[in-house]
Design an enzyme around this catalytic site. Structure first.
Site, PDB file in Angstrom:
ATOM      1  CB  SER A 183      -0.934  -0.016   1.219  1.00 21.78           C
ATOM      2  OG  SER A 183      -0.219  -0.230   2.406  1.00 21.78           O
ATOM      3  CD  GLU A 224       0.899   7.567   5.279  1.00 22.14           C
ATOM      4  OE1 GLU A 224       0.671   6.468   5.830  1.00 22.14           O
ATOM      5  OE2 GLU A 224       1.371   8.531   5.890  1.00 22.14           O
ATOM      6  CG  ASP A 250       1.000  14.688  16.121  1.00 24.15           C
ATOM      7  OD1 ASP A 250       1.264  13.863  17.021  1.00 24.15           O
ATOM      8  OD2 ASP A 250       1.490  14.650  14.985  1.00 24.15           O
ATOM      9  CG  PHE A 304       9.159  12.340   9.020  1.00 28.35           C
ATOM     10  CD1 PHE A 304       8.040  12.742   9.716  1.00 28.35           C
ATOM     11  CD2 PHE A 304       9.000  11.440   7.954  1.00 28.35           C
ATOM     12  CE1 PHE A 304       6.786  12.249   9.382  1.00 28.35           C
ATOM     13  CE2 PHE A 304       7.756  10.944   7.608  1.00 28.35           C
ATOM     14  CZ  PHE A 304       6.656  11.340   8.330  1.00 28.35           C
ATOM     15  CG  HIS A 330       1.570   1.810   4.681  1.00 28.52           C
ATOM     16  ND1 HIS A 330       0.370   1.945   4.000  1.00 28.52           N
ATOM     17  CD2 HIS A 330       1.857   3.042   5.168  1.00 28.52           C
ATOM     18  CE1 HIS A 330      -0.046   3.200   4.077  1.00 28.52           C
ATOM     19  NE2 HIS A 330       0.836   3.892   4.778  1.00 28.52           N
TER      20      HIS A 330
HETATM   21  P1  FAD Z   1      -2.650   6.283  19.556  1.00 34.02           P
HETATM   22  O1  FAD Z   1      -2.255   4.945  19.040  1.00 34.02           O
HETATM   23  O2  FAD Z   1      -4.053   6.507  19.879  1.00 34.02           O
HETATM   24  O3  FAD Z   1      -1.793   6.647  20.809  1.00 34.02           O
HETATM   25  C1  FAD Z   1      -0.377   6.536  20.771  1.00 34.02           C
HETATM   26  C2  FAD Z   1       0.139   6.404  22.183  1.00 34.02           C
HETATM   27  O4  FAD Z   1       0.038   7.634  22.864  1.00 34.02           O
HETATM   28  C3  FAD Z   1      -0.665   5.413  22.970  1.00 34.02           C
HETATM   29  O5  FAD Z   1      -0.077   4.178  22.924  1.00 34.02           O
HETATM   30  C4  FAD Z   1      -0.735   5.962  24.370  1.00 34.02           C
HETATM   31  O6  FAD Z   1       0.213   5.335  25.185  1.00 34.02           O
HETATM   32  C5  FAD Z   1      -0.390   7.411  24.192  1.00 34.02           C
HETATM   33  N1  FAD Z   1      -1.572   8.234  24.404  1.00 34.02           N
HETATM   34  C6  FAD Z   1      -2.628   8.374  23.574  1.00 34.02           C
HETATM   35  N2  FAD Z   1      -3.516   9.232  24.075  1.00 34.02           N
HETATM   36  C7  FAD Z   1      -2.989   9.655  25.251  1.00 34.02           C
HETATM   37  C8  FAD Z   1      -3.434  10.551  26.239  1.00 34.02           C
HETATM   38  N3  FAD Z   1      -4.582  11.208  26.113  1.00 34.02           N
HETATM   39  N4  FAD Z   1      -2.625  10.750  27.309  1.00 34.02           N
HETATM   40  C9  FAD Z   1      -1.444  10.079  27.432  1.00 34.02           C
HETATM   41  N5  FAD Z   1      -0.991   9.228  26.525  1.00 34.02           N
HETATM   42  C10 FAD Z   1      -1.749   9.009  25.452  1.00 34.02           C
HETATM   43  N6  FAD Z   1      -1.074  12.202  12.011  1.00 34.02           N
HETATM   44  C11 FAD Z   1      -1.886  13.080  11.391  1.00 34.02           C
HETATM   45  O7  FAD Z   1      -2.114  14.190  11.897  1.00 34.02           O
HETATM   46  N7  FAD Z   1      -2.491  12.787  10.199  1.00 34.02           N
HETATM   47  C12 FAD Z   1      -2.301  11.586   9.596  1.00 34.02           C
HETATM   48  O8  FAD Z   1      -2.852  11.343   8.522  1.00 34.02           O
HETATM   49  C13 FAD Z   1      -1.450  10.616  10.224  1.00 34.02           C
HETATM   50  N8  FAD Z   1      -1.246   9.400   9.699  1.00 34.02           N
HETATM   51  C14 FAD Z   1      -0.475   8.473  10.366  1.00 34.02           C
HETATM   52  C15 FAD Z   1      -0.342   7.183   9.839  1.00 34.02           C
HETATM   53  C16 FAD Z   1       0.418   6.220  10.486  1.00 34.02           C
HETATM   54  C17 FAD Z   1       0.536   4.847   9.889  1.00 34.02           C
HETATM   55  C18 FAD Z   1       1.087   6.545  11.705  1.00 34.02           C
HETATM   56  C19 FAD Z   1       1.945   5.529  12.394  1.00 34.02           C
HETATM   57  C20 FAD Z   1       0.946   7.820  12.243  1.00 34.02           C
HETATM   58  C21 FAD Z   1       0.163   8.792  11.600  1.00 34.02           C
HETATM   59  N9  FAD Z   1      -0.023  10.069  12.123  1.00 34.02           N
HETATM   60  C22 FAD Z   1      -0.837  10.987  11.468  1.00 34.02           C
HETATM   61  C23 FAD Z   1       0.650  10.476  13.359  1.00 34.02           C
HETATM   62  C24 FAD Z   1      -0.248  10.297  14.593  1.00 34.02           C
HETATM   63  O9  FAD Z   1      -1.412  11.063  14.456  1.00 34.02           O
HETATM   64  C25 FAD Z   1       0.525  10.763  15.810  1.00 34.02           C
HETATM   65  O10 FAD Z   1       1.592   9.905  16.086  1.00 34.02           O
HETATM   66  C26 FAD Z   1      -0.329  10.991  17.052  1.00 34.02           C
HETATM   67  O11 FAD Z   1       0.457  11.660  18.040  1.00 34.02           O
HETATM   68  C27 FAD Z   1      -0.869   9.729  17.680  1.00 34.02           C
HETATM   69  O12 FAD Z   1      -1.993   9.265  17.039  1.00 34.02           O
HETATM   70  P2  FAD Z   1      -2.239   7.678  17.040  1.00 34.02           P
HETATM   71  O13 FAD Z   1      -3.598   7.349  16.590  1.00 34.02           O
HETATM   72  O14 FAD Z   1      -1.125   7.026  16.357  1.00 34.02           O
HETATM   73  O15 FAD Z   1      -2.131   7.419  18.605  1.00 34.02           O
END
Ligand code: FAD
Length: 303
Positions: free
Chosen positions: A21, A23, A115, A226, A276
């Protein structure tokens, strides 16, 4: 006597086992839009499983994501996956986006927390009335329609906000329990990090695919920046390989191809069949790596 590993690499022209895939990020202006579409057109004949489009923090960025996803759907045979975050929106607003995607024919969402609005590194605050975690977002998407394919993130070196890898795997488990179908990893450069993480994830009873995210290093300086923001380590050997090449783009490109080839071929030799690619909207390097993996344009295969 021939080396069995080498032999197996060549026999792996059996590309039917390999799934990829790609991105992309939504373009900011016309020039970038042209580059994006040239890249999509170049990579499309490799028949990726899906192509995903990232989602930014601001309003105009979001519109560009929706527009890119819809154009992929309208003008290509590709399956788009729309990234979506919980940032700066209420649940109702996010649910509307999800319903709109469904009505437009989009069936794959990459569900993320996102973020902090002040950028990666700042403390994350839940938006009033918003989804509190990525796991809640996954559940919300599946509630709207169970036919959505939902991908989530995974962090072999832990997310910078996580106190440790176990806390990170707890979050992954919550996302899987909420219905996530696959996880895509943050990029990494040492394959052992991925395999150690995979062992811990499997030991936790998580059995969805954990697809390695591969970042071909088109530009070492920006990859390093990055990586710093993403909490991914950059090994000294990698820095050494690019050292002294700042003004030599042609050699840099050859080194980048060699580094990425070494990484993916090692992953294949260790049983990985799904990849990916973080394309950074550039096709050449990714196309070459896919060729190495045995993928060929659909027309060529049919001929
Ligand atoms: P999650 O998996 O929900 O959380 C990551 C970790 O942070 C958790 O394991 C937990 O321990 C900790 N955590 C989560 N919430 C809290 C909280 N409230 N307090 C304390 N700890 C906490 N970003 C973008 O803006 N746009 C995108 O399109 C995008 N695409 C991405 C695609 C991939 C494949 C990856 C790996 C990352 C991407 N990101 C993107 C980055 C991502 O949004 C950031 O890393 C963000 O900080 C975490 O989102 P997540 O869903 O990965 O986190």
């Amino acid at each position: 006597m021939s080396d069995p590993i080498r032999l197996s690499r060549f026999k792996r022209g059996d590309a039917s086992r390999i799934n990829v895939s790609f991105e992309f990020f939504p373009p900011k202006d016309e020039a970038m839009e042209k580059i994006l579409w040239e890249s999509i057109e170049r990579l499309a004949p490799l028949s990726p499983n899906f192509v995903s489009v990232t989602y930014g923090a601001g309003g105009s960025t979001r519109e560009r994501t929706h527009a890119t996803v819809k154009r992929i759907l309208a003008e290509t045979p590709l399956t788009p996956a729309a990234h979506l975050t919980c940032v700066a929106a209420t649940r109702a607003e996010i649910d509307d986006i999800v319903r709109n995607y469904h009505a437009a024919g989009v069936r794959h969402i990459v569900a993320l927390r996102g973020d902090a609005i002040d950028g990666a590194g700042a403390a994350y605050k839940v938006h009033p009335g918003g989804y509190e975690t990525s796991a809640e977002l996954v559940a919300g998407i599946k509630r709207i329609s169970s036919d959505f394919d939902v991908s989530v993130s995974a962090y072999p070196e832990k997310h910078p906000d996580s106190p440790n890898v176990d806390a990170d795997i707890d979050m992954l488990k919550a996302k899987v329990d909420a219905g996530a179908d696959r996880a895509i990893t943050q990029f990494f450069f040492e394959n052992d990090l991925y395999f150690r993480y995979l062992d811990r994830v499997r030991a936790r009873g998580i059995d969805i695919p954990i697809v390695p995210g591969i970042l071909p290093v088109q530009n070492f300086k920006s990859a390093k920046n990055f990586a710093e923001r993403a909490g991914a380590s950059v090994p000294t050997w990698l820095a050494e390989r690019f050292h002294g090449l700042d003004d030599d783009p042609a050699t840099r490109k050859l080194i980048a191809a060699a580094v990425a080839a070494e990484q993916v071929i090692d992953l294949v030799d260790r049983g990985v069949t799904q990849f990916h690619f973080y394309t950074m909207n550039r096709a050449d390097l990714v196309y070459a790596i896919c060729h190495l993996l045995g993928l060929r344009p659909a027309v060529e295969q049919a001929a």
